[in-house]
Each structure stands twice: as C-alpha cells, then as structure tokens.
Motif scaffolding. Structure first.
Motif, PDB file in Angstrom:
ATOM      1  N   ASN A  99     -33.418  -4.277 -27.388  1.00  0.00           N
ATOM      2  CA  ASN A  99     -33.705  -3.075 -28.178  1.00  0.00           C
ATOM      3  C   ASN A  99     -32.495  -2.523 -28.923  1.00  0.00           C
ATOM      4  OD1 ASN A  99     -35.499  -3.231 -25.663  1.00  0.00           O
ATOM      5  ND2 ASN A  99     -36.665  -1.962 -27.060  1.00  0.00           N
ATOM      6  N   LEU A 113     -32.583   2.330 -36.072  1.00  0.00           N
ATOM      7  CA  LEU A 113     -33.869   2.996 -36.246  1.00  0.00           C
ATOM      8  C   LEU A 113     -34.535   3.237 -34.895  1.00  0.00           C
ATOM      9  CD1 LEU A 113     -35.275   0.821 -39.185  1.00  0.00           C
ATOM     10  CD2 LEU A 113     -34.086   3.023 -39.344  1.00  0.00           C
ATOM     11  N   ILE A 114     -35.159   4.394 -34.736  1.00  0.00           N
ATOM     12  CA  ILE A 114     -35.840   4.731 -33.481  1.00  0.00           C
ATOM     13  C   ILE A 114     -36.882   3.666 -33.138  1.00  0.00           C
ATOM     14  CG2 ILE A 114     -37.353   6.407 -32.360  1.00  0.00           C
ATOM     15  CD1 ILE A 114     -35.874   8.590 -33.962  1.00  0.00           C
ATOM     16  N   GLU A 115     -37.588   3.185 -34.157  1.00  0.00           N
ATOM     17  CA  GLU A 115     -38.611   2.167 -33.926  1.00  0.00           C
ATOM     18  C   GLU A 115     -38.023   0.904 -33.307  1.00  0.00           C
ATOM     19  OE1 GLU A 115     -38.072   3.575 -37.009  1.00  0.00           O
ATOM     20  OE2 GLU A 115     -39.701   5.026 -36.933  1.00  0.00           O
ATOM     21  N   GLU A 116     -36.823   0.523 -33.760  1.00  0.00           N
ATOM     22  CA  GLU A 116     -36.180  -0.681 -33.240  1.00  0.00           C
ATOM     23  C   GLU A 116     -35.861  -0.547 -31.756  1.00  0.00           C
ATOM     24  OE1 GLU A 116     -33.419  -2.753 -36.428  1.00  0.00           O
ATOM     25  OE2 GLU A 116     -32.990  -0.598 -36.310  1.00  0.00           O
ATOM     26  N   THR A 117     -35.415   0.632 -31.361  1.00  0.00           N
ATOM     27  CA  THR A 117     -35.036   0.821 -29.967  1.00  0.00           C
ATOM     28  C   THR A 117     -36.267   0.951 -29.066  1.00  0.00           C
ATOM     29  OG1 THR A 117     -34.816   3.224 -30.266  1.00  0.00           O
ATOM     30  CG2 THR A 117     -32.841   1.894 -30.571  1.00  0.00           C
ATOM     31  N   LYS A 118     -37.407   1.350 -29.632  1.00  0.00           N
ATOM     32  CA  LYS A 118     -38.634   1.457 -28.836  1.00  0.00           C
ATOM     33  C   LYS A 118     -39.375   0.126 -28.749  1.00  0.00           C
ATOM     34  CE  LYS A 118     -39.595   6.346 -29.617  1.00  0.00           C
ATOM     35  NZ  LYS A 118     -40.505   7.310 -30.225  1.00  0.00           N
ATOM     36  N   ILE A 119     -39.527  -0.540 -29.885  1.00  0.00           N
ATOM     37  CA  ILE A 119     -40.322  -1.758 -29.960  1.00  0.00           C
ATOM     38  C   ILE A 119     -39.537  -2.987 -29.487  1.00  0.00           C
ATOM     39  CG2 ILE A 119     -41.552  -3.319 -31.526  1.00  0.00           C
ATOM     40  CD1 ILE A 119     -42.080  -0.838 -33.291  1.00  0.00           C
ATOM     41  N   SER A 151     -36.740  -6.307 -30.467  1.00  0.00           N
ATOM     42  CA  SER A 151     -36.722  -7.435 -31.401  1.00  0.00           C
ATOM     43  C   SER A 151     -36.238  -8.687 -30.692  1.00  0.00           C
ATOM     44  CB  SER A 151     -35.776  -7.166 -32.566  1.00  0.00           C
ATOM     45  OG  SER A 151     -36.167  -6.056 -33.313  1.00  0.00           O
ATOM     46  N   LYS A 184     -26.489   0.523 -31.227  1.00  0.00           N
ATOM     47  CA  LYS A 184     -26.930   0.679 -32.611  1.00  0.00           C
ATOM     48  C   LYS A 184     -26.515  -0.517 -33.453  1.00  0.00           C
ATOM     49  CE  LYS A 184     -26.853   5.710 -32.589  1.00  0.00           C
ATOM     50  NZ  LYS A 184     -26.161   6.904 -33.070  1.00  0.00           N
ATOM     51  N   PRO A 220     -36.072  -5.475 -39.738  1.00  0.00           N
ATOM     52  CA  PRO A 220     -36.891  -4.544 -40.524  1.00  0.00           C
ATOM     53  C   PRO A 220     -36.104  -3.969 -41.708  1.00  0.00           C
ATOM     54  CG  PRO A 220     -36.083  -3.431 -38.583  1.00  0.00           C
ATOM     55  CD  PRO A 220     -35.594  -4.842 -38.494  1.00  0.00           C
TER      56      PRO A 220
END
Length: 120
Positions: A14, A18-24, A26, A69, A102
């Motif tokens: 994670n 971006l917040i989405e990257e840390t939640k979802i 990769s 990050k 992303p």
C-alpha cells in the motif's frame, strides 16, 4: 568480485501519495543486484562465505510491507538494511516498479532505481 541478482520479486502492498493507493494497494515488482567478493564461496561451497539471497529477499519483503508515500523512501530503507545485515555486499542497486500506476494513462509500470555503496 561477483554479482547476485534477485529479479521480479512480486509484492502487493500500500505505497503511494493518494489515499486510494494506501487503501486499495497495488502490485509491485522489485529487482535487486548486489556486488560482493564471491571467490571464497566459489571454492568453499559454504553458505557462510557468500551473500545469502534468502536474507536479501526477506529484507525486500519486510521493507516493502511498510507503507510509504514514495518508492524512493522504500528503496533507501532496503539499501540501508542490506549494508547493515549483509556484511559482504560492497554495492547494491534496487529497482522498485509500481505495476499499473494510477497516473491517468496506459502505463505498464513506473520504476525508480537507486544505487549505493558501502561506506568505508
């Protein structure tokens, strides 16, 4: 001298700004190259006389598991640990690739590469 390479270490984690990257999370690819004197181990056939690539893989996986990050931060941690834990390594290069980043385009991966040498 000699080179040991670990190629295409696959990790899901994670990292990202971006917040989405840390939640979802990769998929990532890590490639590692270390330089060391491999002459003694070539003669002795003893693991104690070489750089243990199991240890190198462990370092990569553990540092990749710590969310950051920037991939540069992760690469620096990996290099620092290699020089602490693998005494025979004189130089190391790590490449960290984020698969399908992303970034609003059709990009297979984005890669950072960092190299460091053992300090005298």
């Amino acid at each position: 001298m000699g080179i040991i390479k670990l190629e295409n270490i696959r990790v899901f984690t994670n990292h990202g700004c971006l917040i989405e990257e840390t939640k979802i999370g990769s998929d990532y690819r890590v490639d590692l190259e270390v330089k060391a004197n491999l002459q003694k181990s070539a003669l002795s056939d003893d693991l104690m006389d070489t750089v243990d690539y199991v240890l190198l893989n462990k370092i990569v996986k553990e540092e990749m598991a710590i969310a950051s990050k920037l991939l540069e931060t992760v690469a620096k941690r990996i290099l620092d640990r290699i020089f602490i834990e693998a005494n025979m390594v004189t130089k190391a290069t790590v490449l960290i690739s984020k698969i399908n980043p992303p970034i609003g385009g059709d990009v297979e991966m984005v890669t950072i590469k960092m190299t460091d040498k053992r300090k005298s």
